[in-house]
Structure formats: C-alpha cells, structure tokens
Design an enzyme around this catalytic site. Structure first.
Site, PDB file in Angstrom:
ATOM      1  N   ASP A  45       0.866  -1.188   0.000  1.00 55.00           N
ATOM      2  CA  ASP A  45       0.000   0.000   0.000  1.00 55.00           C
ATOM      3  C   ASP A  45       0.898   1.233   0.000  1.00 55.00           C
ATOM      4  O   ASP A  45       1.966   1.242   0.623  1.00 55.00           O
ATOM      5  CB  ASP A  45      -0.899  -0.015   1.244  1.00 55.00           C
ATOM      6  CG  ASP A  45      -1.955   1.076   1.184  1.00 55.00           C
ATOM      7  OD1 ASP A  45      -2.830   0.966   0.310  1.00 55.00           O
ATOM      8  OD2 ASP A  45      -1.864   2.020   1.983  1.00 55.00           O
ATOM      9  N   ILE A  46       0.483   2.290  -0.739  1.00 54.79           N
ATOM     10  CA  ILE A  46       1.247   3.538  -0.763  1.00 54.79           C
ATOM     11  C   ILE A  46       0.980   4.290   0.547  1.00 54.79           C
ATOM     12  O   ILE A  46      -0.186   4.514   0.923  1.00 54.79           O
ATOM     13  CB  ILE A  46       0.865   4.393  -1.974  1.00 54.79           C
ATOM     14  CG1 ILE A  46       1.173   3.625  -3.280  1.00 54.79           C
ATOM     15  CG2 ILE A  46       1.613   5.722  -1.959  1.00 54.79           C
ATOM     16  CD1 ILE A  46       0.730   4.332  -4.529  1.00 54.79           C
ATOM     17  N   GLU A  82      -5.001   2.525  -3.885  1.00 55.26           N
ATOM     18  CA  GLU A  82      -3.549   2.589  -3.879  1.00 55.26           C
ATOM     19  C   GLU A  82      -2.932   1.284  -3.400  1.00 55.26           C
ATOM     20  O   GLU A  82      -1.745   1.243  -3.070  1.00 55.26           O
ATOM     21  CB  GLU A  82      -3.072   3.747  -2.996  1.00 55.26           C
ATOM     22  CG  GLU A  82      -3.275   3.543  -1.505  1.00 55.26           C
ATOM     23  CD  GLU A  82      -4.665   3.958  -1.013  1.00 55.26           C
ATOM     24  OE1 GLU A  82      -4.828   4.186   0.161  1.00 55.26           O
ATOM     25  OE2 GLU A  82      -5.588   4.054  -1.879  1.00 55.26           O
TER      26      GLU A  82
END
Length: 523
Positions: free
Chosen positions: A383-384, A427
């Site tokens: 995940d960003i 994301e």
C-alpha cells in the site's frame, strides 16, 4: 500473466489447427487448372494418335488393294505371254504361222483391258508380229532396256522394265516381256506386252485421296513406273534415295511411315508394300496436314472450351480469395477486439497491471499447482503510504501518475513469467509469487520498497518527504482445499502490521497464521 478467455491454439470446432484457407484456395484453383490442362493434353494427344492410327490402317488397306490389283494385272499378261511363248518356241514364227499369231495377239489384247498391245521381235530386235494390223516402221527395239535384258539373261521369268513410250502410237506403257528361245535354247527373240499407263491412272483415280495425296507404282530398284497425280516429267525417275527404299523396305516388305517426299518435300503418311511375285513396289500416301485437319479443329475447340472453364474457375477463385481475405481481415479485427476486451476484463486500465478478476483466477490455478507439486505460494500486499495526503496535496491527476509509477516498479520487480503483479484496489497492490517461499517473498518485497524510494517521488505529506510503500508477506504450501480469501486476509494482516509498525517497511506473517511475531525489512 494474463489468462485468455479461450485457448488461442484451439481451433473452433476441432483439435486440428485450421488450414490457411486462402493458400488452400489458391492451391486448389491451381490444381484444378493443372488437371484440366493435363486432361486436355491427354485427350488431344489420344485423339491425334487415334487419327494417325486410323490413317495408318487406311493406308495399309489401300496399299494392299493396290498390290493385289498390280499383281493381278501383270499376272494376267504374264499367263497369256507364257502360253504364247510356248507356242512360238514349239511351232516357230515363220510366214505360215504369222497370220494366226497376229490374230491371237489381237484377241488377247481385246480380252485384257490393261494391254496396249503385244509385240514379237526377232533376235535383231525387228518387229515380227504385233497385235496391230500393220507392222511399225523403224529401226526396231534393239536399243530398248527389256530387249537388252533378254539378250543377256537366259531366264524365262517375265521381266518388267521401265515405262516407255510406244513406238506404235506414242502412248506411255509399262513393258512386261519374256525371252523366246529356239529348240536348242538359243536366243531367238522377245515377246513383249505393253501395259497401259492410263490403266493404272484410271485405277488410282478410283480411290479417294486428298489434294496432296499420292500413289505410285515402282520397280524394286526405285524406278518410278506410274504415279498419281500423273506427271510425265517424273516417269522413269529414281526413288532409290527415298526413305522407303533406303530404310523401310530393307527391314519390312510392307508397312507405314510418316516421311518427307523426295519428289516434292511434302510430309506424308506413306503405306508401302512390295509384291511377292514381281519386282514391284506400290505406295499410297496422305499428307499429314490433311490427316490431322480434323484433329486440329477438335483440338482448337477443346482448348477454347477448357480455356473458358479455366477462366471461369479463375474468376470464381479470384472472387472467393478476395472474400476469404476480407473474412480473414474481419477475423483479425475481431480477434484484436477480443484480446482488447480480454485485456480490459483482466487488467487495470490505469496501471496496466492485472485486476482482481485475473488475480482470483490465478489464485485458483496456483493453489492447484502448489497442491500437486507441494510447492509454496507467496503473496505480497503493498500500500502507498499516506496516499490520501498525496492526492490532497497534488491533485488526482498527479495521484494517477503516482499510481502508474508505483505499478511500473512492481511490474519490473516481477522477473519470472509466472509472477503476477495486481492492482488490488485504490492505492493497494498485490504480487502473487508461485513456487516462492517466505524468504523469496521478503526479498522481492524489499526490492519493491527500495525501488519506490529510488524514484524520489516528492511527497510533502510523508515524514520522509518522499513517496514510500508498506508491504505484507505471507507464504504457505497449499493442501488442495485452501481458501483464497484467508490467504489474502493473512497477507493483508501482515501489511497492516507493517503500517502499524511505522510504514515504509515489509512485514512477514508467520506460516502458522499467527499475528504475534513480525519480521521486518526496513533497510
């Protein structure tokens, strides 16, 4: 690794690969044209041979008839002369016998249509008796070929000499003569019967020949005696250098052959035959052009018909091939559109990575393979970090660009063909790693994390000032009845633990599924 909706190697409706229809159509049309051409050639050649065979048979039959007629003609004269020679040799031809002999000569000439006249010459070649009422005047016949022959030969066999003009009336005749001896066997004179040239000319004309056809009667030494068409300048000329005398007669006394005439150079089919009883050769011929005229007409008609058929086949083939080509183009477009639809259905439009649908299909496949091979399957969820702050600070367009950059990093780190990079949602990304244990998954996760950092993507909302990612890893060996949802949940749990531990790191969930102990990779 995209999984197509259908197998591209499977031909619709069967297991065999589909034939290249356009090439097959071209080959079929060419084969049809070649077959038609071959059949036309065979038919034309067979027809030509048949016409020649019929002409050979007709020519052989004609020469047989000519030979029989010539033999009968000379035999009749020979028999008459033989009886007369016996009479003359027995009783002589003195003054007392001459009136009776003259009447006998005249009757015999009247009885035989072919005879021009009969003549008796003494040992000096002077006229003694003829079938005509008056004796001719002149120096006699001592210079004639037949007279010299009998002077020099004691044979009693009839002699046939070259054609001559009669000194009685100038008519062309063929002399047949016999030697007359006295009781001691000494040369006493010659009895000669003249066969009318016009008799053979009439006989020749009773047969139907083309304008270039010929018939001839000749001696075995090649001397021409009679010919159709009649040409006075050719009478007595030699045919000895012709192919009939040079090549054919030495090998066979009768036959047919296509040769060029030594007289006029015309190519003809000659039938020839040598008589058994007399030194004579007969021949009849028809010109090759006349024999093959009907064949030429039929060959032309057949060729035109086959050419029209081939033209029709060619036009049909041209239309068919164009339709096939259009169909192939449409099919290619459909396949291209289908592949585009498959790509849309199985890949994320923004990042180009696999979507959740393809991810779920791949999980089922890899679980089954792992269970069969007892090999581990690993999953990385990433995940960003602080992506909402990134969107708020730089806008959604920049956010989409950021997602694309991260997706490219993830894709580049998947070096093996079976590895699958997935945009799981928003994301969040996933990496499916078949035949990879937890150590391998952690190594790839660390590579992804460092590669994102190496991009130096500015992120004012991140404590580091740059874009970072958090990753969770999970690995296990499938048993055959495993739950994909549980597999994802455990990798996701590892991801949340990485986030809770401070982000920008990779966390590993232990093999037993526990959530207590974590392994981190933050270097």
């Amino acid at each position: 690794m995209p999984i197509p909706i259908h197998d591209p190697h499977q031909a619709p409706g069967g297991t065999l690969k589909r034939l290249p229809l356009r090439k097959a159509a071209v080959l079929f049309i060419v084969a049809v044209c070649l077959c038609l051409s071959g059949l036309l050639y065979l038919q034309i050649e067979q027809s030509r041979r048949q016409d020649l065979a019929n002409a050979q048979m007709a020519s052989a039959n004609l020469t047989r008839a000519m030979a029989q007629q010539a033999e009968d003609t000379f035999l009749a004269a020979d028999l008459v002369m033989t009886s007369l020679v016996d009479w003359i040799q027995e009783d002589g031809y003195g003054a007392a016998q001459r009136p009776r002999l003259q009447r006998t000569f005249a009757r015999r000439v009247q009885q035989l249509e072919q005879l021009h006249g009969m003549f008796l010459f003494d040992r000096e070649g002077q006229w003694v008796i003829t079938s005509f009422p008056d004796l001719p005047r002149g120096n006699g016949v001592a210079d004639r070929e037949y007279f010299k022959y009998h002077q020099q030969n004691v044979s009693s066999v009839a002699h046939i000499g070259p054609a001559i003009r009669s000194r009685e009336n100038g008519e062309w005749i063929i002399p047949i003569s016999k030697r007359v001896n006295d009781h001691a066997g000494n040369f006493q004179g010659v009895l000669m019967a003249g066969i009318k040239m016009s008799y053979f000319d009439k006989f020749f004309k009773s047969f139907s020949l083309d304008d270039n056809g010929t018939m001839f009667l000749g001696l075995t030494n090649g001397t021409l005696l009679a010919r159709r068409p009649f040409d006075e300048s050719l009478i007595g000329t030699s045919l000895a250098k012709g192919e009939i005398y040079q090549t054919l007669l030495p090998n066979a006394s009768a036959g047919t052959a296509m040769i060029d005439s030594v007289v006029d150079g015309v190519t003809r089919l000659y039938g020839y035959r040598q008589l058994e009883s007399y030194p004579l050769v007969v021949s009849a011929s028809s010109s090759r052009d006349t024999i093959l005229k009907g064949w030429h007409d039929r060959a032309f008609q057949s060729s035109v018909i086959v050419a029209l058929v081939m033209l029709g086949v060619g036009l049909f083939g041209w239309v068919f091939i164009h339709q096939v080509r259009d169909g192939e183009r449409i099919e290619k477009n459909l396949i291209k559109a289908q592949r585009a639809l498959e790509l849309i259905a199985t890949h994320d439009s923004l990042t180009g990575l696999a979507n959740r649908r393809l991810f779920e299909q791949s999980l089922e496949i890899e679980f089954a393979r792992g269970a069969r091979q007892s090999s581990p399957v690993s999953l990385i969820m990433l995940d960003i970090d602080f992506f909402k702050r990134y969107n708020d600070a730089y806008g959604h367009v920049a956010g989409d660009h950021c997602l694309t950059q991260v997706a490219q990093v993830v894709k580049n780190c998947c070096q093996r063909k079976p590895d699958l990079a997935v945009r799981y949602g928003g994301e969040e990304f996933a990496v499916l790693l078949p035949d990879t244990d937890i150590n391998g998954a952690l190594a790839i996760a660390g590579q992804i994390r460092r590669s994102v950092m190496d991009k130096h993507i500015t992120h004012s909302g991140s404590p580091t000032g740059y874009l970072t990612v958090s990753l969770g890893c999970y690995s296990f060996i499938p048993l055959g009845n495993d739950s994909p949802e549980l597999f994802i949940q455990r990798a996701d749990a590892a991801l949340y633990q990485a986030k809770n531990a401070g982000r920008n790191r990779a966390a590993v969930l232990s093999m037993d599924g526990g959530v207590g102990e974590l392994m981190r990779s933050d270097r």
